[in-house]
Design an enzyme around this catalytic site. Structure first.
Site, PDB file in Angstrom:
ATOM      1  N   LYS A  45       0.841  -1.205   0.000  1.00 51.19           N
ATOM      2  CA  LYS A  45       0.000   0.000   0.000  1.00 51.19           C
ATOM      3  C   LYS A  45       0.878   1.257   0.000  1.00 51.19           C
ATOM      4  CE  LYS A  45      -3.718  -2.333   2.503  1.00 51.19           C
ATOM      5  NZ  LYS A  45      -4.317  -2.632   3.811  1.00 51.19           N
ATOM      6  N   GLN A  89      -5.383  -1.828   9.903  1.00 45.83           N
ATOM      7  CA  GLN A  89      -5.051  -3.132   9.308  1.00 45.83           C
ATOM      8  C   GLN A  89      -5.562  -4.263  10.204  1.00 45.83           C
ATOM      9  OE1 GLN A  89      -3.702  -3.493   6.284  1.00 45.83           O
ATOM     10  NE2 GLN A  89      -3.647  -5.702   6.445  1.00 45.83           N
ATOM     11  N   ASP A 112     -11.876   1.496   3.749  1.00 43.42           N
ATOM     12  CA  ASP A 112     -11.983   0.027   3.759  1.00 43.42           C
ATOM     13  C   ASP A 112     -13.438  -0.404   3.607  1.00 43.42           C
ATOM     14  OD1 ASP A 112      -9.709  -1.581   3.921  1.00 43.42           O
ATOM     15  OD2 ASP A 112      -9.380  -1.084   6.030  1.00 43.42           O
TER      16      ASP A 112
HETATM   17  N1  GUN Z   1      -6.524  -7.343   6.317  1.00 40.55           N
HETATM   18  C1  GUN Z   1      -6.695  -8.119   5.230  1.00 40.55           C
HETATM   19  N2  GUN Z   1      -7.299  -7.442   4.247  1.00 40.55           N
HETATM   20  C2  GUN Z   1      -7.523  -6.201   4.719  1.00 40.55           C
HETATM   21  C3  GUN Z   1      -8.127  -5.036   4.172  1.00 40.55           C
HETATM   22  O1  GUN Z   1      -8.599  -4.994   3.029  1.00 40.55           O
HETATM   23  N3  GUN Z   1      -8.154  -3.955   5.001  1.00 40.55           N
HETATM   24  C4  GUN Z   1      -7.663  -3.971   6.250  1.00 40.55           C
HETATM   25  N4  GUN Z   1      -7.757  -2.869   6.984  1.00 40.55           N
HETATM   26  N5  GUN Z   1      -7.104  -5.036   6.801  1.00 40.55           N
HETATM   27  C5  GUN Z   1      -7.039  -6.146   6.022  1.00 40.55           C
END
Ligand code: GUN
Length: 263
Positions: A45, A89, A112
């Site tokens: 990211k 996350q 998200d």
């Molecule tokens: N953990 C696994 N996939 C994701 C996601 O798309 N967003 C977040 N915040 N955590 C994750």
């Protein structure tokens, strides 16, 4: 188009768009784990953000932080008007209530799409739908089978496929093998998200089927998807180099959306 090229083109367009903005869209990522998968995802990211020209800051918090302290950190970012978007996350350490955390993120910053009032859809399912649309897939009246019922992928994927007018069936760990085989044999679109290496392998499938492989598991031989590579179907997304890239690019699209909503 293969996913890598599709994502590259989207990123180039976003970079151009962002360069015309008055200021850089800004994202904060809160991470409270030492999970290998999360580390890889967060690194990806941050790399995407740098490429596109947006601001992304990682706020890594100690793994023994209390829920109350974590919620306070979220409030600080919520109240910071220079930040457009905040993601926490997942997974979180045991003892921290995931739902309470998801509900604390300001819905207008929740790119998200985890908060029920968020204007954004979760990045993995939205990225999948957008990619299939770009490939010219017609969803109307198609049999979509989603394997896995997680809040991050399975459930929102089912919701978005239903919005596209698919006939949606959600299967899971308690589904009987004969039922799994039955639904798979009739499926036009299969989204498999259970994290079990090559779970989809010798079940009879339509040759016209589309297999979207969300799973990712690691063993001594490397990274593996939930589907065995080379299934005799119309389209199968690879692992790695598949859905993970779609998720990341969709996060950047949502970030630009959050920036635009705020101006
Ligand atoms: N953990 C696994 N996939 C994701 C996601 O798309 N967003 C977040 N915040 N955590 C994750």
């Amino acid at each position: 188009m293969v996913i890598k090229e599709y994502v590259k083109a989207l990123k180039e367009n976003m970079k151009k768009e962002v360069s015309s903005f008055k200021r850089k869209p800004s994202l904060v990522i809160i991470q409270v784990n030492e999970d290998a998968g999360s580390n890889a995802y967060v690194k990806g990211k941050l790399k995407d953000a740098a490429e596109i020209g947006v601001d992304a800051k990682l706020l890594k918090l100690p793994i023994d932080i209390s829920e109350e302290e974590l919620l306070k950190e979220i409030d600080k970012v919520n109240n910071d008007s220079s930040v457009d978007a905040l993601i926490v996350q997942m997974p979180l350490p045991k003892g921290i209530n995931e739902e309470a955390v998801k509900l604390r993120v300001d819905p207008s910053k929740d790119i998200d799409g985890f908060h029920p009032l968020s204007k954004f859809s979760p990045c993995t399912p939205l990225g999948i739908i957008n990619y299939l649309k770009a490939e010219g897939v017609d969803f109307v009246g198609k049999n979509a089978v989603v394997i896995g019922r997680s809040n991050i992928v399975g459930k929102p994927a089912a919701k978005l496929l239903l919005k596209e007018h698919c006939n949606v069936t959600v299967l899971h760990s308690r589904t009987k093998k004969e039922d799994m085989d039955f639904y798979l044999a009739h499926a036009d679109i299969i989204v498999v998200a259970i994290g079990k290496k090559h779970f989809l392998s010798d079940q009879p499938l339509k040759k016209s089927a589309i297999v979207i492989d969300v799973g990712i598991s690691r063993d001594e031989d490397g990274l593996h998807g939930d589907a065995k590579p080379g299934l005799d179907v119309f389209l199968q997304t690879p692992v790695p180099g598949g859905v993970g890239l779609l998720t990341r690019v969709t996060l950047m699209e949502n970030l630009i959306g959050a920036y635009k909503n705020g101006i």
